[in-house]
Scaffold this motif. Structure first.
Motif, PDB file in Angstrom:
ATOM      1  N   PRO A   4      -2.763  -4.245   6.503  1.00  0.00           N
ATOM      2  CA  PRO A   4      -3.576  -3.579   5.452  1.00  0.00           C
ATOM      3  C   PRO A   4      -4.252  -2.306   6.452  1.00  0.00           C
ATOM      4  O   PRO A   4      -5.022  -2.765   7.481  1.00  0.00           O
TER       5      PRO A   4
ATOM      6  N   GLN B  44       0.838  -1.057  -0.026  1.00  0.00           N
ATOM      7  CA  GLN B  44      -0.089   0.130   0.221  1.00  0.00           C
ATOM      8  C   GLN B  44       1.005   1.145  -0.036  1.00  0.00           C
ATOM      9  O   GLN B  44       1.889   1.284   0.794  1.00  0.00           O
TER      10      GLN B  44
ATOM     11  N   GLU C 101      -2.350  -0.160  -4.474  1.00  0.00           N
ATOM     12  CA  GLU C 101      -2.312  -1.534  -3.776  1.00  0.00           C
ATOM     13  C   GLU C 101      -2.112  -2.541  -4.704  1.00  0.00           C
ATOM     14  O   GLU C 101      -1.601  -2.134  -5.963  1.00  0.00           O
TER      15      GLU C 101
END
Length: 295
Positions: A193, A32, A151
């Motif tokens: 995440p 990310q 992502e």
């Protein structure tokens, strides 16, 4: 004789944050990150030819012609479209290789967009980005041309609106091998995440999961980060070796540049949410998902 000539920038990028969230079976890492462009970079000059030949000058030391991402991007367009035109490309190289600024990926994206226009191909931006992804995970963000939350391996992009401060970008004179960083046993690969909203709203401090590993393997990078951190918050971009400090104004950047170690290379730059490449092509910034200032 060349029929058409086009000169375009290939801007640098920063990873304003970079979290590594896992590793796929094929060896690629999931991540990310927040991509943002800078108002500095390389410049490419394109001259169309009729004979299908792809010429590039000057040659880059240590990079065979067929392996150069500029040449590979042009060849990918040939293969995808069957176009029989060629091009002579002159590269004015400014960005350091192996610096984490995306120079090669940016060169490839500029080549795709330039030749799509000069060769009259009229491919969609998504199709060009898909071609770019075959060349490297960072190419699509340069093709799309807007600051983005990314992502996957960096190819799943959502436009965002980031603050646009001045930066000092410092290269401490070493070349970092990306593969060696991603293969390092000590690299953090399990950062949980987070949502894009949380990242943009300052719900988690922005950091680069590669930074600890790079500093352990390259002491000069660690020394440069320690020095620049004495002026402003400093972070590695990508897998390095470049690092950047977010500053309050241009005068602060000028003051820092006057004190840089003569063995290092440093420059100032302004953050951009619309890529300078797309500004030169007359493109507009798409609607963004949010606005954020670095935590």
């Amino acid at each position: 004789m060349p029929r058409d000539i086009l000169t375009l920038p290939a801007p640098a990028k920063l990873n304003r944050m970079l979290h590594i969230t896992g590793r796929r079976a094929d060896g690629y890492h999931t991540l990310q990150t927040l991509f943002q462009f800078l108002d500095v970079g390389d410049t490419l000059h394109f001259s169309v030819r009729d004979d299908g030949i792809i010429g590039l000058a000057p040659a880059i030391a240590g990079v065979p012609h067929e392996d150069n991402l500029i040449v590979r991007a042009a060849q990918a367009l040939h293969a995808e479209t069957g176009c029989h035109l060629g091009v002579d490309i002159q590269l004015d190289k400014c960005l350091p290789m192996g610096g984490g600024l995306g120079g090669g990926s940016s060169n490839a994206a500029t080549t795709l967009l330039a030749l799509d226009r000069l060769w009259g191909l009229r491919l969609s931006r998504d199709r060009l980005a898909a071609l770019g992804l075959r060349l490297g995970a960072d190419v699509p963000v340069f093709v799309h041309g807007h600051a983005a939350w990314a992502e996957g391996i960096g190819e799943r992009l959502t436009p965002v609106e980031l603050d646009t401060p001045w930066f000092v970008v410092l290269h401490p004179g070493v070349t970092v091998a990306t593969a060696s960083v991603f293969n390092a046993l000590q690299l953090t690969r399990d950062t949980p995440p987070i949502s894009m909203a949380r990242a943009l709203q300052g719900g988690a401090p922005w950091r680069n999961d590669c930074q600890v590993t790079v500093c352990e393997r390259y002491p000069e990078v660690a020394r440069a980060i320690e020095w620049l951190s004495g002026f402003a918050p400093t972070m590695l971009t990508g897998t390095g070796a470049c690092l950047f400090a977010r500053l309050t104004d241009e005068r602060q950047a000028d003051s820092i540049l006057q004190r840089v170690d003569p063995g290092w290379h440093a420059f100032k730059a302004k953050g951009c949410n619309l890529s300078p490449l797309h500004a030169a092509l007359g493109c507009r910034l798409p609607p963004a998902a949010g606005q954020a200032e670095a935590p």
